[in-house]
Scaffold this motif. Structure first.
Motif, PDB file in Angstrom:
ATOM      1  N   VAL A  94      51.028  -9.990  -8.457  1.00  0.00           N
ATOM      2  CA  VAL A  94      49.551 -10.280  -7.970  1.00  0.00           C
ATOM      3  C   VAL A  94      49.733 -10.419  -6.525  1.00  0.00           C
ATOM      4  N   PHE A  95      48.803  -9.785  -5.906  1.00  0.00           N
ATOM      5  CA  PHE A  95      48.557  -9.631  -4.334  1.00  0.00           C
ATOM      6  C   PHE A  95      47.495 -10.460  -4.041  1.00  0.00           C
ATOM      7  N   GLN A  96      47.443 -10.739  -2.576  1.00  0.00           N
ATOM      8  CA  GLN A  96      46.375 -11.235  -2.139  1.00  0.00           C
ATOM      9  C   GLN A  96      45.271 -10.610  -2.037  1.00  0.00           C
ATOM     10  N   ALA A  97      45.230  -9.239  -2.073  1.00  0.00           N
ATOM     11  CA  ALA A  97      43.979  -8.457  -2.400  1.00  0.00           C
ATOM     12  C   ALA A  97      44.175  -7.843  -3.769  1.00  0.00           C
ATOM     13  N   PRO A  98      43.374  -7.420  -4.650  1.00  0.00           N
ATOM     14  CA  PRO A  98      43.744  -7.089  -6.204  1.00  0.00           C
ATOM     15  C   PRO A  98      44.292  -5.806  -6.222  1.00  0.00           C
ATOM     16  N   TYR A  99      44.002  -4.855  -5.081  1.00  0.00           N
ATOM     17  CA  TYR A  99      44.632  -3.397  -5.436  1.00  0.00           C
ATOM     18  C   TYR A  99      44.439  -2.923  -6.658  1.00  0.00           C
ATOM     19  N   LEU A 100      43.440  -2.800  -7.408  1.00  0.00           N
ATOM     20  CA  LEU A 100      43.255  -2.076  -8.516  1.00  0.00           C
ATOM     21  C   LEU A 100      43.189  -0.632  -8.238  1.00  0.00           C
ATOM     22  N   ILE A 101      43.632   0.045  -9.573  1.00  0.00           N
ATOM     23  CA  ILE A 101      43.394   1.492  -9.290  1.00  0.00           C
ATOM     24  C   ILE A 101      42.035   2.023  -9.364  1.00  0.00           C
ATOM     25  N   PRO A 102      41.248   2.621  -8.429  1.00  0.00           N
ATOM     26  CA  PRO A 102      40.122   2.849  -8.261  1.00  0.00           C
ATOM     27  C   PRO A 102      39.553   3.637  -9.346  1.00  0.00           C
ATOM     28  N   PHE A 103      40.237   4.871  -9.837  1.00  0.00           N
ATOM     29  CA  PHE A 103      39.774   5.876 -10.424  1.00  0.00           C
ATOM     30  C   PHE A 103      40.060   5.491 -12.109  1.00  0.00           C
ATOM     31  N   LEU A 104      40.657   4.270 -12.529  1.00  0.00           N
ATOM     32  CA  LEU A 104      40.802   3.592 -13.715  1.00  0.00           C
ATOM     33  C   LEU A 104      39.634   2.609 -14.009  1.00  0.00           C
ATOM     34  N   ASP A 105      39.415   2.685 -15.196  1.00  0.00           N
ATOM     35  CA  ASP A 105      38.367   1.514 -15.591  1.00  0.00           C
ATOM     36  C   ASP A 105      39.337   0.073 -15.685  1.00  0.00           C
TER      37      ASP A 105
ATOM     38  N   SER B   3      45.930  10.420 -18.616  1.00  0.00           N
ATOM     39  CA  SER B   3      46.087  11.346 -17.627  1.00  0.00           C
ATOM     40  C   SER B   3      45.706  10.778 -16.229  1.00  0.00           C
ATOM     41  N   LEU B   4      46.631  10.465 -15.363  1.00  0.00           N
ATOM     42  CA  LEU B   4      46.177   9.666 -13.971  1.00  0.00           C
ATOM     43  C   LEU B   4      45.459  10.946 -13.072  1.00  0.00           C
ATOM     44  N   ALA B   5      45.870  12.045 -13.260  1.00  0.00           N
ATOM     45  CA  ALA B   5      45.071  13.208 -12.464  1.00  0.00           C
ATOM     46  C   ALA B   5      43.661  13.578 -12.956  1.00  0.00           C
ATOM     47  N   GLY B   6      43.706  13.353 -14.228  1.00  0.00           N
ATOM     48  CA  GLY B   6      42.391  13.741 -14.875  1.00  0.00           C
ATOM     49  C   GLY B   6      41.394  12.942 -14.478  1.00  0.00           C
ATOM     50  N   ARG B   7      41.690  11.490 -14.628  1.00  0.00           N
ATOM     51  CA  ARG B   7      41.068  10.135 -14.109  1.00  0.00           C
ATOM     52  C   ARG B   7      40.701  10.314 -12.711  1.00  0.00           C
ATOM     53  N   ASP B   8      41.637  10.666 -11.812  1.00  0.00           N
ATOM     54  CA  ASP B   8      41.271  10.559 -10.429  1.00  0.00           C
ATOM     55  C   ASP B   8      40.062  11.959  -9.994  1.00  0.00           C
ATOM     56  N   ILE B   9      40.473  12.971 -11.056  1.00  0.00           N
ATOM     57  CA  ILE B   9      39.675  14.327 -10.711  1.00  0.00           C
ATOM     58  C   ILE B   9      38.093  13.706 -11.088  1.00  0.00           C
ATOM     59  N   LEU B  10      38.103  12.874 -12.287  1.00  0.00           N
ATOM     60  CA  LEU B  10      36.743  12.746 -12.690  1.00  0.00           C
ATOM     61  C   LEU B  10      36.015  11.468 -11.643  1.00  0.00           C
ATOM     62  N   HIS B  11      36.738  10.831 -11.131  1.00  0.00           N
ATOM     63  CA  HIS B  11      36.507   9.638 -10.180  1.00  0.00           C
ATOM     64  C   HIS B  11      35.774  10.435  -8.922  1.00  0.00           C
ATOM     65  N   HIS B  12      36.605  11.526  -8.620  1.00  0.00           N
ATOM     66  CA  HIS B  12      36.027  12.120  -7.311  1.00  0.00           C
ATOM     67  C   HIS B  12      35.566  13.603  -7.657  1.00  0.00           C
ATOM     68  N   TRP B  13      34.778  13.641  -8.621  1.00  0.00           N
ATOM     69  CA  TRP B  13      34.277  15.011  -8.985  1.00  0.00           C
ATOM     70  C   TRP B  13      33.494  15.643  -8.180  1.00  0.00           C
ATOM     71  N   ALA B  14      32.898  14.848  -7.405  1.00  0.00           N
ATOM     72  CA  ALA B  14      31.930  15.796  -6.516  1.00  0.00           C
ATOM     73  C   ALA B  14      32.770  16.486  -5.395  1.00  0.00           C
ATOM     74  N   LYS B  15      33.798  15.822  -4.971  1.00  0.00           N
ATOM     75  CA  LYS B  15      34.698  16.265  -4.278  1.00  0.00           C
ATOM     76  C   LYS B  15      35.472  17.530  -4.862  1.00  0.00           C
ATOM     77  N   TYR B  16      35.804  17.306  -5.834  1.00  0.00           N
ATOM     78  CA  TYR B  16      36.733  18.448  -6.759  1.00  0.00           C
ATOM     79  C   TYR B  16      35.589  19.738  -6.857  1.00  0.00           C
ATOM     80  N   VAL B  17      34.289  19.290  -7.151  1.00  0.00           N
ATOM     81  CA  VAL B  17      33.427  20.459  -7.441  1.00  0.00           C
ATOM     82  C   VAL B  17      33.122  21.156  -6.332  1.00  0.00           C
ATOM     83  N   PHE B  18      32.810  20.614  -5.079  1.00  0.00           N
ATOM     84  CA  PHE B  18      32.574  20.944  -3.889  1.00  0.00           C
ATOM     85  C   PHE B  18      33.593  21.935  -3.498  1.00  0.00           C
TER      86      PHE B  18
END
Ligand SMILES: Nc1ncnc2c1ncn2[C@@H]1O[C@H](COP(=O)(O)OP(=O)(O)O)[C@@H](O)[C@H]1O
Ligand SMILES: [Mg+2]
Lengths: 235, 397
Positions: A94-105, B3-18
């Motif tokens: 556990v870090f000072q900042a949470p550092y969650l992975i932004p692209f995962l829910d 799929s980490l790649a897939g999730r990241d692409i979905l998260h930044h979809w606008a950047k990917y699409v452009f």
């Protein structure tokens, strides 16, 4: 005391070479039992983070001995080959900042760890959901990390650290960004989890609000540790 | 595992699409370039096939009639008809010219042919064949001419009576077919002023304008104005004879150059189109490099923006191969988005090219393979950076 969760003897760490080298740790001794929550306190630059990184097998100590759950991890050199698996299966961070992975829910941020350990997505998400529920963030399971408040993010980070039921959790100033009430709440959660899962937890802090909650403390000064009794005030 | 790649692409979809659209346009241009080359080769083959000839007899020591100018006397075909194995032989002329149509000039290749013989357009998409021996033309639809329209070629007006399709010269100009005599006149006849001048000069020559020989001057004037040249003789070989054997006989006995269809194809594709092919190949290489640079740059900057997350992923035990696979997949994902867009736009805009663009499925497959290779290479730099990230940085000071 039965087999300690963490045992450290004469651990040292020197950054750099020769004249320019810095002796961050000069001989650290520690013994922490399963289910115990101890504080690690000391002034800035005293070596707290360095010790945590050594315990977490993130940097290599220069000398000494280190065992996790009775298993020798370091004895003058690494005794275990795959440090990443060691971390994955034995240590929660556990870090000072949470550092969650932004692209995962929220759920997948937590479920990622059991997935990495080979669990099915279903099982991993079930474990994550259970823990998120226990930490009162179950209702944010589908949210993106950026949609959470600081306190919620920190609780998700704690869930991530605990989800693989590691025998050891290392927390570096986990309450620093939180107000007094939330900080005490985090400590309450850590204490409850330690009790429930027999997890040994080390909390690095200089947060005056939470120091009184520890039953036992290690004060680090000039690269050495000194054991102290704490107030052990109920949270 | 998710799929980490897939999730990241979905998260930044606008950047990917452009980025994908940008990359896609580049890939579209690449596919179109290849299509233009294929179209040129195909045009050349259609040109040869539709002429209905097995052998082209042309002026000696020329690569005529498409690659070099060639001139033959228009009675040469009679001698060729006498060679064993020749079923048919006919005169043709080829002349690249501009035809005025209302406000615009249309660049065409005017083909003079003898109706019912080799050289006649093989099929029409509209209208009829040329029925009168003068002042009617069959035009390729690419000229933009309409049935019944009257177009001016040199001194005369012609009526468009039929339309063909895919009949273009080796440089892509649409063809206009007209009766041989008209075509000869258009190509070889001098303009009125020149004729008047020449007549005056001939008439003032006492050796030609002899009082004692009536009719001599008229005969000379007639021969001067007649057009007696053609550009090639198209030969159809009788069944049971080898084209190469017949061509060899034409070369030996008639002091002409003769090319079989295979040799003609070699001249058109290998010699005439070769420079264009090299030009296009150079372009393809440059486009591949530019695409690689774009993908590399995007994936690299996106990776730099994720260093903290990568450190956390490593700290919590994500293996290197998972991290490398994630970046590789993102790169391939970008390439795939680009390829789909590229293939789509290339297909959509192909009909608007002035030249025929032939998009072969094989080229699309090769393009996809090249995209995958380019994207894989482009991800290497980012993967290198990602693997060097120190998990300790996630913990901080
Ligand atoms: N990567 C490093 N390289 C060199 N010196 C370091 C490095 N990290 C920490 N140090 C030094 O080690 C000492 C202990 O640092 P640290 O463990 O971060 O202390 P704390 O976390 O208690 O503030 C400090 O003197 C610091 O300058
Ligand atoms: Mg620190």
């Amino acid at each position: 005391m039965d087999v300690p969760a963490i045992e450290v003897r004469g651990l040292s760490k020197r950054y750099g070479e020769g004249e320019a080298g810095v002796d961050a740790l000069k001989g650290v001794d520690m013994r922490i039992a399963p289910g115990e929550v101890v504080g690690l306190i000391g002034p800035s630059g005293s070596g707290k983070s360095t010790l945590l990184k050594c315990l977490g097998a993130v940097i290599e100590p220069t000398g000494g001995y280190m065992a996790l759950g009775g298993r020798t991890v370091f004895d003058g050199g690494w005794k275990i080959r795959d440090l990443r698996s060691l971390r994955r299966d034995n240590i929660g961070f556990v870090f000072q900042a949470p550092y969650l992975i932004p692209f995962l829910d929220v759920t997948d941020n937590v479920a990622l760890l059991p997935m990495l350990a080979g669990k099915s997505n279903r099982e991993a998400r079930r474990q994550a959901a259970e823990l998120l529920e226990a930490l009162d963030v179950g209702h944010r399971a589908k949210a993106a990390p950026s949609e959470l408040s600081g306190g919620e993010q920190q609780r998700v980070a704690i869930a991530r650290a605990l989800v693989n039921r590691p025998p050891v959790v290392l927390a570096d100033e986990p309450t620093a960004p939180l107000d007094s009430e939330r900080a005490l709440n985090v400590m309450r959660i850590l204490n409850r989890m330690a009790e429930q899962y027999r997890t040994a937890i080390i909390v690095v802090t200089h947060d005056e609000k939470i120091i009184p909650t520890f039953r036992r403390l290690y004060r680090i000064r000039d690269g050495r540790t000194f054991e102290e009794a704490g107030e052990g005030r109920a949270t | 595992m998710i799929s980490l790649a897939g999730r990241d692409i979905l998260h930044h979809w606008a950047k990917y699409v452009f980025t994908g659209v940008g990359l896609g346009l580049l890939i579209g241009v690449t596919l179109s370039m290849a299509g233009i080359y294929r179209g040129m080769v195909d045009d050349a083959q259609v040109l040869l096939r539709s002429s209905g000839a097995d052998i082209w007899a042309v002026q000696q020591e020329t690569l005529g009639p498409y690659a070099e100018p060639s001139n033959l006397r228009d009675d040469a075909y009679r001698a060729i008809l006498g060679i064993p194995g020749v079923a048919e032989a006919s005169n043709v002329t080829y002349l690249t010219m501009q035809i005025r149509q209302g406000e615009r000039d249309v660049r065409v290749m005017a083909v003079g042919f003898e109706p019912g013989r080799p050289g006649e357009p093989p099929f029409l998409v509209a209208g009829r064949r040329i029925a009168r021996s003068h002042y009617e033309v069959v035009a390729d639809v690419r000229t933009g001419f309409r049935l019944g329209e009257r177009v001016r070629i040199r001194r005369h007006e012609y009526e468009v009576v039929g339309l063909t399709r895919r009949m273009v010269s080796s440089s892509g100009d649409p063809m206009v077919f007209l009766p041989l005599k008209d075509a000869q006149e258009a190509q070889f006849l001098k303009d009125n002023d020149a004729i008047v001048n020449e007549r005056a000069r001939t008439a003032s020559n006492p050796a030609l304008n002899r009082p004692g020989v009536p009719g001599l001057l008229d005969a000379i004037l007639a021969s001067q104005t007649a057009s007696r040249s053609v550009n090639a003789v198209l030969v159809r070989v009788a069944s049971g004879h080898e084209a190469e054997q017949v061509a060899e006989n034409i070369r030996r006995w008639k002091h002409l150059e003769a090319y079989t269809r295979a040799q003609m194809e070699e001249i058109l594709v290998a010699k005439l189109i070769e420079t264009s092919a090299r030009q296009i190949a150079t372009f393809l290489v440059i486009l591949a490099i530019v695409s690689a640079a774009i993908v590399s740059f995007i994936i690299y900057t996106m990776t730099l923006g994720k260093l903290r997350e990568l450190a956390v992923l490593k700290l919590i035990g994500t293996p290197n191969r998972t991290i490398a696979a994630m970046i590789l997949q993102q790169s391939l994902g970008l390439g795939l988005i680009g390829f789909v867009i590229g293939k789509t736009v290339a297909t959509l805009w192909a009909p608007y090219f002035p030249k025929y663009v032939l998009l072969l499925p094989g080229d699309a497959v090769r393009g996809l393979a090249a995209t995958i290779v380019v994207c894989a290479i482009a991800s290497l730099l980012a993967i290198r950076v990602a693997l060097k990230v120190d998990p300790a940085t996630a913990i901080g000071g």
